[in-house]
Design a protein around this motif. Structure first.
Motif, PDB file in Angstrom:
ATOM      1  N   THR A  29      33.437 -44.236 -27.383  1.00 53.18           N
ATOM      2  CA  THR A  29      32.506 -43.122 -27.459  1.00 53.18           C
ATOM      3  C   THR A  29      32.042 -42.895 -28.887  1.00 53.18           C
ATOM      4  N   ALA A  30      32.993 -43.012 -29.829  1.00 56.25           N
ATOM      5  CA  ALA A  30      32.644 -42.809 -31.228  1.00 56.25           C
ATOM      6  C   ALA A  30      31.689 -43.885 -31.725  1.00 56.25           C
ATOM      7  N   SER A  31      31.768 -45.072 -31.165  1.00 55.43           N
ATOM      8  CA  SER A  31      30.908 -46.166 -31.613  1.00 55.43           C
ATOM      9  C   SER A  31      29.503 -46.064 -31.041  1.00 55.43           C
ATOM     10  N   LEU A  32      29.314 -45.269 -29.963  1.00 52.80           N
ATOM     11  CA  LEU A  32      27.991 -45.105 -29.378  1.00 52.80           C
ATOM     12  C   LEU A  32      27.155 -44.136 -30.202  1.00 52.80           C
ATOM     13  N   VAL A  33      25.860 -44.342 -30.175  1.00 55.43           N
ATOM     14  CA  VAL A  33      24.929 -43.512 -30.940  1.00 55.43           C
ATOM     15  C   VAL A  33      24.066 -42.726 -29.972  1.00 55.43           C
ATOM     16  N   TYR A  34      23.981 -41.409 -30.189  1.00 57.66           N
ATOM     17  CA  TYR A  34      23.152 -40.568 -29.331  1.00 57.66           C
ATOM     18  C   TYR A  34      21.684 -40.730 -29.702  1.00 57.66           C
ATOM     19  N   VAL A  35      20.838 -40.879 -28.687  1.00 59.02           N
ATOM     20  CA  VAL A  35      19.401 -40.961 -28.892  1.00 59.02           C
ATOM     21  C   VAL A  35      18.720 -40.000 -27.909  1.00 59.02           C
ATOM     22  N   THR A  36      17.493 -39.637 -28.208  1.00 66.68           N
ATOM     23  CA  THR A  36      16.731 -38.778 -27.304  1.00 66.68           C
ATOM     24  C   THR A  36      16.285 -39.578 -26.080  1.00 66.68           C
ATOM     25  N   PRO A  37      16.006 -38.918 -24.957  1.00 65.70           N
ATOM     26  CA  PRO A  37      15.649 -39.646 -23.734  1.00 65.70           C
ATOM     27  C   PRO A  37      14.395 -40.494 -23.858  1.00 65.70           C
ATOM     28  N   ALA A  38      13.477 -40.129 -24.743  1.00 62.50           N
ATOM     29  CA  ALA A  38      12.236 -40.881 -24.910  1.00 62.50           C
ATOM     30  C   ALA A  38      11.842 -40.876 -26.380  1.00 62.50           C
ATOM     31  N   ILE A 193      22.010 -45.777 -22.238  1.00 61.51           N
ATOM     32  CA  ILE A 193      20.744 -46.502 -22.338  1.00 61.51           C
ATOM     33  C   ILE A 193      20.974 -47.971 -22.654  1.00 61.51           C
ATOM     34  N   SER A 194      21.959 -48.240 -23.488  1.00 57.83           N
ATOM     35  CA  SER A 194      22.317 -49.614 -23.836  1.00 57.83           C
ATOM     36  C   SER A 194      23.794 -49.647 -24.167  1.00 57.83           C
ATOM     37  N   ALA A 195      24.265 -50.787 -24.647  1.00 59.63           N
ATOM     38  CA  ALA A 195      25.679 -50.919 -24.982  1.00 59.63           C
ATOM     39  C   ALA A 195      26.061 -50.046 -26.173  1.00 59.63           C
ATOM     40  N   LYS A 196      25.084 -49.651 -26.982  1.00 64.40           N
ATOM     41  CA  LYS A 196      25.380 -48.883 -28.180  1.00 64.40           C
ATOM     42  C   LYS A 196      24.712 -47.509 -28.204  1.00 64.40           C
ATOM     43  N   HIS A 197      23.926 -47.185 -27.194  1.00 66.50           N
ATOM     44  CA  HIS A 197      23.177 -45.925 -27.221  1.00 66.50           C
ATOM     45  C   HIS A 197      23.356 -45.175 -25.906  1.00 66.50           C
ATOM     46  N   LYS A 297      13.427 -51.742  -4.427  1.00 68.76           N
ATOM     47  CA  LYS A 297      14.532 -51.878  -5.378  1.00 68.76           C
ATOM     48  C   LYS A 297      14.072 -52.514  -6.698  1.00 68.76           C
ATOM     49  N   PRO A 298      13.145 -51.887  -7.395  1.00 67.00           N
ATOM     50  CA  PRO A 298      12.684 -52.444  -8.672  1.00 67.00           C
ATOM     51  C   PRO A 298      13.737 -52.277  -9.761  1.00 67.00           C
ATOM     52  N   SER A 299      13.683 -53.109 -10.750  1.00 64.29           N
ATOM     53  CA  SER A 299      14.635 -53.031 -11.868  1.00 64.29           C
ATOM     54  C   SER A 299      14.070 -52.090 -12.929  1.00 64.29           C
ATOM     55  N   LEU A 300      14.434 -50.824 -12.821  1.00 63.05           N
ATOM     56  CA  LEU A 300      13.964 -49.810 -13.758  1.00 63.05           C
ATOM     57  C   LEU A 300      15.138 -49.289 -14.570  1.00 63.05           C
ATOM     58  N   ASP A 301      14.946 -49.200 -15.879  1.00 63.67           N
ATOM     59  CA  ASP A 301      15.999 -48.609 -16.690  1.00 63.67           C
ATOM     60  C   ASP A 301      15.818 -47.089 -16.734  1.00 63.67           C
ATOM     61  N   ASP A 305      12.531 -44.562 -15.623  1.00 64.66           N
ATOM     62  CA  ASP A 305      12.710 -43.533 -14.612  1.00 64.66           C
ATOM     63  C   ASP A 305      12.388 -42.150 -15.179  1.00 64.66           C
ATOM     64  N   PHE A 306      12.816 -41.887 -16.387  1.00 60.09           N
ATOM     65  CA  PHE A 306      12.555 -40.611 -17.052  1.00 60.09           C
ATOM     66  C   PHE A 306      11.055 -40.388 -17.214  1.00 60.09           C
TER      67      PHE A 306
END
Length: 350
Positions: A29-38, A193-197, A297-301, A305-306
């Motif tokens: 959790t500490a290694s992840l970086v918070y980002v805004t939804p868009a 959102i990703s492995a780091k965010h 079933k589209p591949s949407l991240d 979706d947001f």
């Protein structure tokens, strides 16, 4: 000896494993970086769309409300029951749109642009404000369409002005109360959102079964059933209006006055059909999107979706502007009213 000590204290292994697991989770959790939804550009475009439609809808519906108020100044005995009901419909829908533009749009734009109100009670309150006026409008349209459907049958059932007023009041009360249930399920929900965010957005918390039941019930009663019902009712109404329009043309030479009255009623019903469809079609956009996701079933991240969900919200808000355009195009007396109000001719009438 070492083996006997290990077996004599079995909790030591579990405690060490638990400590390791907790430490690993904390480290991840500490290694992840918070980002805004868009991103900023995306949020700016959405806010501009919200504000643009909000300003147009606010100004247009204020003019509609003023126009209806001027029409209501006609003495009671000189206005027909149909005209009084039609004015009440216009007034109720205009007030709902005005409140949505005045209250919902600023709050939603602030949450989107500045990434605030994403947790706890602020999240619940903002979601309530964002949804409540849409529910009031859909309930109003259900009452309006039901009354029009019954009054245009071969054996019509006409509602009195007092009954219509009670239906409109019930639509406001029901819409205001029913939104409390889904608003209670809202909270800050984390999305990776990703492995780091990761990000946190104000969304429905479906981790509890009662919350899932509440959300499903709300979607069914305020989206699925009203949308399908309004589409079916207004298609039938449109067919009735078309058939009666042809019948009116056939007899208008012998019954000129009656044909004129019938023409005005059919015109007003046609306007209500257009106003209803102008709201229901964008209001159902999230249902179309959900059905598309289930079927294809589209591949949407998460960010896609947001964005789609906020575009749907913009489309719903646009109906308040479309209503104003419908009234301008379809109502000659409203165009004359706008000409007097907006065009200064220098003769003292503005």
């Amino acid at each position: 000896m070492e083996d006997s000590q290990a077996t004599s204290n079995p909790l030591s292994i579990d405690n060490n494993s638990a400590a390791f697991t907790n430490g690993t989770a904390a480290a991840i959790t500490a290694s992840l970086v918070y980002v805004t939804p868009a991103g900023f550009d995306t949020k700016l475009v959405l806010v501009v769309l919200f504000v643009s439609f909000g300003i147009l809808g606010l100004g247009g519906n204020i003019l509609i409300l003023y126009f209806v108020s001027k029409k209501n100044s006609v003495p009671f005995h000189q206005s027909s029951p149909f005209l009084r009901n039609f004015n009440l419909y216009m007034k109720s829908l205009a007030i709902s749109d005005i409140l949505a533009c005045l209250i919902s749009v600023p709050v939603v734009c602030a949450q989107l642009m500045f990434d605030i109100f994403q947790n706890g009670w602020p999240c619940k309150i903002v979601r309530y404000i964002a949804v409540v006026f849409n529910c009031i409008t859909i309930n109003n349209l259900m009452a309006i369409s039901t009354e029009r459907f019954l009054s245009t049958r071969d054996v019509p059932k006409t509602f009195s002005s007092s009954t219509v007023r009670k239906l409109v009041y019930a639509a406001w009360v029901t819409g205001s109360l029913i939104v409390f249930a889904p608003a209670a399920t809202m909270n800050g929900v984390r999305h990776d959102i990703s492995a780091k965010h990761y990000t946190v957005v104000c969304d429905k918390d479906t981790s509890y079964l009662p919350y899932r039941v509440i959300v499903a019930g709300f979607v069914l009663t305020q989206h699925v059933i009203p949308s399908i019902g309004l589409l079916c009712i207004n298609v039938i109404l449109a067919l009735r209006v078309w058939k009666r329009g042809k019948r009116m043309i056939d007899i208008q030479k012998d019954n000129a006055i009656r044909a004129r009255v019938r023409s005005q009623q059919l015109k007003a019903t046609y306007i209500l059909i257009l106003v209803t469809l102008a709201f229901v079609i964008p209001y159902s956009s999230l249902l179309y999107y959900a059905a598309f996701v289930v079927v294809f079933k589209p591949s949407l991240d998460f960010q896609d979706d947001f964005l789609i969900r906020y575009i749907s919200a913009v489309l719903i808000l646009s109906s308040s502007s479309i209503n104003f355009i419908i009234y301008v195009v379809q109502m000659k007396d409203f165009r004359a009213f706008l000409k007097k109000v907006l065009c200064c001719k220098g003769d003292g009438n503005a």
